[in-house]
Write a protein that holds these residues in place. Structure first.
Motif, short mmCIF file in Angstrom:
data_model
loop_
_atom_site.label_atom_id
_atom_site.label_comp_id
_atom_site.label_asym_id
_atom_site.label_seq_id
_atom_site.Cartn_x
_atom_site.Cartn_y
_atom_site.Cartn_z
N VAL A 179 0.69 -1.07 0.01
CA VAL A 179 -0.09 -0.12 0.05
C VAL A 179 0.83 1.31 -0.10
O VAL A 179 1.72 1.27 0.81
N ILE A 180 0.52 2.04 -1.03
CA ILE A 180 1.45 3.42 -1.22
C ILE A 180 0.60 4.56 -1.13
O ILE A 180 -0.25 4.62 -1.93
N VAL A 181 1.02 5.51 -0.53
CA VAL A 181 0.44 7.10 -0.93
C VAL A 181 1.55 7.83 -1.65
O VAL A 181 2.88 7.92 -1.39
N SER A 182 0.67 8.93 -2.20
CA SER A 182 1.70 9.74 -3.13
C SER A 182 2.24 11.05 -2.16
O SER A 182 3.35 11.68 -2.61
N GLY A 183 1.88 11.23 -0.98
CA GLY A 183 2.42 12.30 -0.23
C GLY A 183 1.57 12.43 1.28
O GLY A 183 0.90 11.52 1.70
N THR A 184 1.72 13.56 1.82
CA THR A 184 1.31 13.87 2.78
C THR A 184 -0.17 13.88 2.98
O THR A 184 -0.87 14.32 2.20
N LEU A 185 -0.65 13.74 4.17
CA LEU A 185 -2.35 13.44 4.41
C LEU A 185 -2.76 14.42 5.05
O LEU A 185 -2.05 15.08 5.99
N GLY A 186 -3.98 14.72 4.66
CA GLY A 186 -4.78 15.62 5.59
C GLY A 186 -4.81 17.15 5.11
O GLY A 186 -5.26 17.97 5.94
N ASP A 187 -3.97 17.41 4.22
CA ASP A 187 -3.65 18.86 3.83
C ASP A 187 -4.97 19.76 3.70
O ASP A 187 -5.07 20.92 4.10
N HIS A 188 -5.80 19.23 2.61
CA HIS A 188 -7.03 19.80 2.46
C HIS A 188 -7.90 20.17 3.25
O HIS A 188 -8.45 21.30 3.50
N GLY A 189 -8.35 18.72 4.06
CA GLY A 189 -9.24 19.03 5.09
C GLY A 189 -8.93 20.20 6.24
O GLY A 189 -9.82 20.79 6.66
N GLY A 235 -13.58 11.44 3.80
CA GLY A 235 -13.37 10.12 4.63
C GLY A 235 -11.93 9.99 4.78
O GLY A 235 -11.48 9.12 5.69
N GLY A 236 -11.16 10.60 4.07
CA GLY A 236 -9.48 10.32 3.91
C GLY A 236 -9.21 9.01 3.61
O GLY A 236 -9.89 8.07 3.04
N LEU A 237 -7.90 8.65 4.30
CA LEU A 237 -7.24 7.51 3.83
C LEU A 237 -8.09 6.13 4.55
O LEU A 237 -8.12 5.07 3.82
N PRO A 276 -5.80 12.43 11.35
CA PRO A 276 -5.44 12.84 10.01
C PRO A 276 -5.54 11.78 9.12
O PRO A 276 -6.02 11.93 7.88
N LEU A 277 -6.00 10.46 9.40
CA LEU A 277 -6.37 9.29 8.56
C LEU A 277 -7.84 9.60 7.92
O LEU A 277 -8.23 8.94 6.89
N GLY A 331 4.09 -0.04 19.13
CA GLY A 331 4.15 -1.37 19.18
C GLY A 331 2.78 -2.15 19.19
O GLY A 331 2.84 -3.38 19.04
N GLY A 332 1.73 -1.39 19.44
CA GLY A 332 0.31 -1.93 19.53
C GLY A 332 -0.16 -1.83 18.11
O GLY A 332 0.22 -1.46 17.07
N ARG A 333 -1.34 -2.37 18.15
CA ARG A 333 -2.26 -2.26 16.88
C ARG A 333 -3.48 -1.60 17.52
O ARG A 333 -4.30 -1.71 18.47
N ARG A 334 -4.30 -0.77 16.56
CA ARG A 334 -5.48 -0.35 16.51
C ARG A 334 -6.20 -0.31 15.49
O ARG A 334 -5.58 -0.54 14.21
N MET A 335 -7.58 -0.40 15.28
CA MET A 335 -8.55 -0.46 14.22
C MET A 335 -8.70 0.92 13.43
O MET A 335 -8.54 2.01 14.28
N VAL A 336 -8.56 1.08 12.08
CA VAL A 336 -8.68 2.07 11.36
C VAL A 336 -10.26 1.86 10.70
O VAL A 336 -10.26 1.42 9.41
N ASP A 337 -11.09 2.63 11.50
CA ASP A 337 -12.32 2.26 11.04
C ASP A 337 -13.13 3.56 10.15
O ASP A 337 -12.36 4.62 10.11
N TRP A 338 -14.12 3.36 9.67
CA TRP A 338 -14.71 4.45 8.90
C TRP A 338 -15.36 5.40 9.94
O TRP A 338 -15.52 5.05 11.33
N LEU A 339 -15.45 6.70 9.50
CA LEU A 339 -16.17 7.60 10.50
C LEU A 339 -17.35 7.13 11.08
O LEU A 339 -18.33 6.93 10.09
#
Length: 348
Positions: A179-189, A235-237, A276-277, A331-339
């Motif tokens: 999974v790849i992104v092209s740059g920094t996230l959240g700038d527009h919002g 909804g972002g990434l 930011p996600l 070092g843990g994990r968390r869910m990345v869920d829908w808004l």
């Protein structure tokens, strides 16, 4: 015979009134002085109800996308609703792997909207379309009574040409893919939120709004085996990756330390209690490709002006639950869920 006098539009102090949507002389004048003059091209110049357009090259298929654009404020650091609606629809066509060809635009204007603001928005649209090489070839305008709209709403539709054999879809992610992104996230919002809430930072957060078809072309030229391309807007990434996980029937695991976020955006999100996600982007790509081609794809993206901060941020995994998770910096994990609700209203 002497032409009858028509009072010129007052583009500095005037405003939209109901006659501008009534189908008569005032509407013709508004279309001619504001829209046709800005978007001028051979197809629009004909003045028909639609545009007869050249067919794409033999073997190509047509891709069509449409999007409605509402944003508050209408003008923000890095852009406005005008360039945003052009970029957004071009990007929807481009991430299908298609070459954007033409745009159509529909405007809903509220009675009383300043003509100066309308002219500024249309000029921004025209400049964005010209820079992208994707002309606005047809359109429509409606005016609603004061109080029954919200200034201006714009719907744009795009048509593109898709080469034979190219199939990009959210259903193409496979376990083991990168999974790849092209740059920094959240700038527009965050640019929208900072403007709306009068938040001051050492340097202004600017929207990343941009037409991405050149970046997409560079990515596909370097790695034709890309399976998924998306632009993570509303909804972002988080929303984008959850959509892909659902479509493909897979899980996705992200690496928090690898995700690029501008420090100003991170600080603003922390201050406002936002992730930011979940924040919208208007000039970024998400790409999923075979792991053995990830480095080549990142290099190709970084070689383009719109992809200099590209990064590999995670991997696709087998998961019947179709969860998106993140390995945290601790070092843990968390869910990345829908808004669960609407986090930033009126941002795209």
């Amino acid at each position: 015979m002497k032409k009858s006098y028509i009072r010129p539009l007052d583009l500095r102090h005037g405003s939209v009134d109901l006659s501008h949507g009534g189908g008569g002389r005032a509407m013709v004048q508004l279309i001619g002085d504001v829209f046709a003059s800005a978007f001028d091209n051979e197809w629009l110049r004909r003045g028909d109800d639609g545009a007869v357009l050249p067919a794409p090259a033999p073997g190509e298929r047509l891709v069509m996308a449409t999007d409605a654009h509402v944003v508050s404020p209408l003008f923000f650091p890095g852009g406005d609703i005008g360039c945003l609606c052009v970029h957004g629809t071009i990007n929807d066509v481009a991430v299908m792997g298609a070459r954007p060809l033409y745009l159509a635009a529909s405007f809903i204007l509220e009675e009383g909207f300043p003509l100066a603001g309308l002219a500024r928005i249309v000029a921004s649209m025209a400049a964005a379309a010209q820079a992208a090489g994707v002309p606005v070839v047809t359109g429509d305008t409606k005016v609603v009574e004061k109080g029954k709209g919200d200034g201006i709403f714009i719907t744009t539709t795009g048509i593109g040409a898709l080469p034979s054999g190219r199939e990009l879809s959210g259903a193409n992610a496979r376990p083991g893919d990168a999974v790849i992104v092209s740059g920094t996230l959240g700038d527009h919002g965050m640019a929208i939120m900072a403007q709306r809430e009068n938040l001051a930072f050492d340097s202004a957060i600017r929207s990343d709004t941009a037409a991405l078809h050149g970046l997409v072309a560079a990515a596909l030229a370097a790695v034709p085996r890309i399976g998924v391309l998306r632009d993570p807007t509303r909804g972002g990434l988080a929303a984008t990756l959850n959509e892909i996980a659902q479509q493909s029937g897979v899980g996705i695991v992200l690496d928090e330390a690898a995700i690029p976020v501008d420090p100003q955006v991170a600080a603003a999100c922390e201050f406002l209690g936002l992730d930011p996600l979940n924040i919208a982007n208007e000039g970024k790509l998400v790409a999923i490709c075979p792991a053995d081609e990830a480095d080549a794809l990142v290099a190709a993206l970084r070689g383009h002006p719109l992809g200099t901060r590209a990064a590999r941020i995670g991997e696709v995994v087998a998961d019947t639950h179709r969860f998106v998770q993140m390995k945290t910096a601790l070092g843990g994990r968390r869910m990345v869920d829908w808004l669960a609700g609407e986090q930033l209203p009126r941002i795209c």
